[in-house]
Motif scaffolding. Structure first.
Motif, mmCIF file in Angstrom:
data_model
loop_
_atom_site.group_PDB
_atom_site.id
_atom_site.type_symbol
_atom_site.label_atom_id
_atom_site.label_comp_id
_atom_site.label_asym_id
_atom_site.label_seq_id
_atom_site.Cartn_x
_atom_site.Cartn_y
_atom_site.Cartn_z
ATOM 1 N N ILE A 45 6.139 -13.943 -28.773
ATOM 2 C CA ILE A 45 5.107 -14.695 -27.805
ATOM 3 C C ILE A 45 5.243 -13.896 -26.332
ATOM 4 O O ILE A 45 4.145 -13.297 -26.070
ATOM 5 C CB ILE A 45 5.455 -15.879 -27.374
ATOM 6 N N SER A 46 6.396 -13.396 -26.031
ATOM 7 C CA SER A 46 6.387 -12.648 -24.586
ATOM 8 C C SER A 46 5.942 -11.501 -24.740
ATOM 9 O O SER A 46 5.178 -10.899 -23.879
ATOM 10 C CB SER A 46 7.839 -12.492 -24.099
ATOM 11 N N PHE A 47 6.282 -10.769 -25.915
ATOM 12 C CA PHE A 47 5.792 -9.379 -26.117
ATOM 13 C C PHE A 47 4.027 -9.437 -26.120
ATOM 14 O O PHE A 47 3.535 -8.453 -25.558
ATOM 15 C CB PHE A 47 6.280 -8.635 -27.246
ATOM 16 N N HIS A 48 3.615 -10.081 -26.923
ATOM 17 C CA HIS A 48 2.099 -10.119 -26.900
ATOM 18 C C HIS A 48 1.367 -10.456 -25.823
ATOM 19 O O HIS A 48 0.432 -10.287 -25.578
ATOM 20 C CB HIS A 48 1.776 -10.930 -28.258
ATOM 21 N N ASN A 49 1.941 -11.552 -25.116
ATOM 22 C CA ASN A 49 1.400 -12.017 -23.852
ATOM 23 C C ASN A 49 1.507 -10.903 -22.726
ATOM 24 O O ASN A 49 0.656 -10.861 -22.161
ATOM 25 C CB ASN A 49 2.373 -13.069 -23.321
ATOM 26 N N GLU A 50 2.335 -9.976 -22.794
ATOM 27 C CA GLU A 50 2.384 -8.943 -21.577
ATOM 28 C C GLU A 50 1.048 -8.051 -22.010
ATOM 29 O O GLU A 50 0.702 -7.583 -21.122
ATOM 30 C CB GLU A 50 3.802 -8.345 -21.689
ATOM 31 N N ALA A 51 1.037 -7.639 -23.251
ATOM 32 C CA ALA A 51 0.010 -6.947 -23.870
ATOM 33 C C ALA A 51 -1.138 -7.471 -23.568
ATOM 34 O O ALA A 51 -2.168 -6.612 -23.068
ATOM 35 C CB ALA A 51 0.086 -6.522 -25.090
ATOM 36 N N PHE A 52 -1.534 -8.785 -23.713
ATOM 37 C CA PHE A 52 -2.840 -9.312 -23.266
ATOM 38 C C PHE A 52 -3.096 -9.621 -22.084
ATOM 39 O O PHE A 52 -4.213 -9.323 -21.549
ATOM 40 C CB PHE A 52 -2.605 -10.821 -23.940
ATOM 41 N N LYS A 53 -1.920 -9.829 -20.988
ATOM 42 C CA LYS A 53 -2.067 -9.975 -19.731
ATOM 43 C C LYS A 53 -2.680 -8.528 -19.154
ATOM 44 O O LYS A 53 -3.252 -8.537 -18.202
ATOM 45 C CB LYS A 53 -0.847 -10.418 -19.159
ATOM 46 N N LYS A 54 -1.941 -7.525 -19.516
ATOM 47 C CA LYS A 54 -2.354 -6.227 -18.958
ATOM 48 C C LYS A 54 -3.717 -5.783 -19.315
ATOM 49 O O LYS A 54 -4.409 -5.261 -18.288
ATOM 50 C CB LYS A 54 -1.298 -5.164 -19.656
ATOM 51 N N SER A 55 -4.068 -6.009 -20.593
ATOM 52 C CA SER A 55 -5.520 -5.705 -20.860
ATOM 53 C C SER A 55 -6.471 -6.773 -20.073
ATOM 54 O O SER A 55 -7.624 -6.388 -19.627
ATOM 55 C CB SER A 55 -5.754 -5.983 -22.312
ATOM 56 N N MET A 56 -6.157 -7.914 -19.954
ATOM 57 C CA MET A 56 -6.988 -8.858 -19.194
ATOM 58 C C MET A 56 -7.084 -8.319 -17.609
ATOM 59 O O MET A 56 -7.989 -8.513 -16.974
ATOM 60 C CB MET A 56 -6.379 -10.403 -19.085
ATOM 61 N N SER A 57 -5.973 -7.990 -17.182
ATOM 62 C CA SER A 57 -5.930 -7.493 -15.683
ATOM 63 C C SER A 57 -6.722 -6.270 -15.591
ATOM 64 O O SER A 57 -7.622 -6.125 -14.638
ATOM 65 C CB SER A 57 -4.736 -7.012 -15.256
ATOM 66 N N ASP A 58 -6.985 -5.403 -16.529
ATOM 67 C CA ASP A 58 -7.761 -4.262 -16.402
ATOM 68 C C ASP A 58 -9.128 -4.471 -16.724
ATOM 69 O O ASP A 58 -10.018 -4.058 -15.911
ATOM 70 C CB ASP A 58 -7.338 -3.159 -17.703
ATOM 71 N N PHE A 59 -9.431 -5.519 -17.370
ATOM 72 C CA PHE A 59 -10.868 -6.021 -17.646
ATOM 73 C C PHE A 59 -11.550 -6.825 -16.261
ATOM 74 O O PHE A 59 -12.579 -6.434 -16.024
ATOM 75 C CB PHE A 59 -10.732 -7.276 -18.857
ATOM 76 N N LEU A 60 -10.502 -7.342 -15.645
ATOM 77 C CA LEU A 60 -11.031 -8.300 -14.424
ATOM 78 C C LEU A 60 -11.355 -7.332 -13.081
ATOM 79 O O LEU A 60 -12.006 -7.561 -12.544
ATOM 80 C CB LEU A 60 -9.853 -9.426 -14.030
ATOM 81 N N LYS A 61 -10.892 -5.976 -13.350
ATOM 82 C CA LYS A 61 -10.889 -5.099 -12.165
ATOM 83 C C LYS A 61 -12.231 -4.450 -12.447
ATOM 84 O O LYS A 61 -12.562 -3.771 -11.689
ATOM 85 C CB LYS A 61 -9.749 -4.219 -11.917
ATOM 86 N N GLU A 62 -13.039 -4.499 -13.419
ATOM 87 C CA GLU A 62 -14.088 -3.778 -13.777
ATOM 88 C C GLU A 62 -15.137 -4.634 -12.730
ATOM 89 O O GLU A 62 -15.240 -5.718 -12.564
ATOM 90 C CB GLU A 62 -14.444 -4.165 -15.175
#
Length: 368
Positions: A45-62
């Motif tokens: 859960i922690s591993f996949h959450n970090e991957a999802f959170k990183k992608s979400m952060s990149d998305f929201l900066k668009e």
């Protein structure tokens, strides 16, 4: 003229490509979210959450992410303020022991600088720690899942009241009223706007039994936040909030001049739903069978003798029962009274969502 048409075509094409780019990025987010929700162990859960959170952060900066309409992230909450200036992207994590942690990003539109400021809220509070009472910064968030954002004006500045939920501890859940404020690029939570009889609070925390459900809702028509009043299941359990349940009375915080003023024992009304009839099923005491009964659409005044027979139930509190018991107690008692036990709510029809507490400072581990 040809140059103008060519320029317009390029701009239009760029917008389409950019829109497709955001859609493609959401598809990547969806894939990572599915992997996160399918994870079984805490490490996964922690591993996949970090991957999802990183992608979400990149998305929201668009640049266009602030107004993007998510279509595929069904287990992620997206709150947009009615004034169009704040967006909150928020999700929760449930671990194998049924403990929770939370993740969130706050987006604010800075119209003076024509840009979007993105801030991550970092959940750093253990489930059994007391919620902070003062103003906190984004990096020291207590963790919650917000479901309502309400802009209001205070001291000529706009602040945002948030209503949220926290899974809490093994025996209790929380409902939270908090205020989101901005100072430059900094995001803060907590504002001295909740006025009680003798105190002023920066946030309001309701703790209640996880075997019950507490309603906290905003009534825009009346400019107030209505919520269940909580009482212990037994007078002996006063102060033990994992045994607090709604007692069928209601209180409210009413907005006035930049503050939210506590009003107790208000009359709560259901939203106006037109002429649509609603029904419920009730057990007939004579036949022993369930019968369909039409729900009354109007409020009945319990003090109106014309409707005396319509009152089937009166909200009671431990204090009112104790007073009634004293009033009806005979002077001489010949026989021993059977010991009365408090009627605990039946848990089988309610979902138990919590488990043991876990520390929030979980470290991400890479899967082999």
């Amino acid at each position: 003229m040809n140059r103008l048409l060519t320029f317009a075509f390029l701009v239009f094409s760029g917008q389409i490509l950019f829109g497709q780019s955001l859609a493609e990025m959401e598809s990547v987010l969806e894939t990572k979210l599915i992997a996160l929700r399918a994870a079984k162990t805490e490490e996964e859960i922690s591993f996949h959450n970090e991957a999802f959170k990183k992608s979400m952060s990149d998305f929201l900066k668009e640049p266009s992410a602030f107004n993007y309409k998510f279509q595929k992230l069904k287990t992620v909450a997206v709150l947009d303020s009615p004034d169009g200036k704040v967006r909150i992207v928020n999700w929760n994590l449930e671990y194998p022991d049924m403990s929770y942690s939370f993740c969130a990003f706050v987006l604010r539109k800075d119209e003076n600088k024509d840009k979007i400021i993105v801030t991550e809220l970092v959940d750093n509070l253990d489930a059994y720690e007391s919620k902070p009472e003062g103003t906190i910064e984004a990096k020291n968030w207590y963790g919650a899942l917000y479901y309502k954002i309400i802009p209001f004006e205070r001291n000529n500045k706009m602040e945002y009241l948030l209503i949220g939920w926290d899974g809490g501890t093994t025996g209790s859940n929380f409902k939270i009223l908090d205020v989101l404020t901005f100072s430059g690029n900094n995001v803060k939570l907590g504002s001295p706007v909740f006025k009680g009889k003798k105190t002023t609070m920066r946030r309001v925390i309701f703790e209640y039994s996880d075997r019950s459900n507490m309603v906290v809702r905003f009534e825009e028509k009346y400019g107030r936040i209505v919520f269940d009043h909580l009482s212990p299941e037994s007078p002996a359990l006063a102060g033990v909030y994992s045994y607090y349940v709604p007692d069928m009375s209601y209180d409210a915080y009413v907005y006035a001049d930049g503050e939210w003023i506590l009003n107790e024992d208000i009359i709560a009304t259901n939203p106006d739903e037109g002429n649509e009839s609603k029904y419920f099923y009730s057990l007939n005491s004579k036949t022993g069978k369930a019968e369909k009964v039409k729900m009354k659409s109007s409020w009945i005044d319990p003090t109106d003798i014309k409707h005396e027979q319509d009152i089937k139930h009166v909200a009671r509190t431990p204090e009112s029962e104790a007073a009634e018991k004293m009033a009806n107690q005979p002077i001489y008692v010949e026989t021993k009274q059977k010991r009365r036990f408090w009627d605990r709510r039946r848990p089988e029809s309610l979902s138990v969502t919590m488990g043991k507490s876990r520390k929030k400072d979980r470290t991400t581990k890479r899967l082999p």
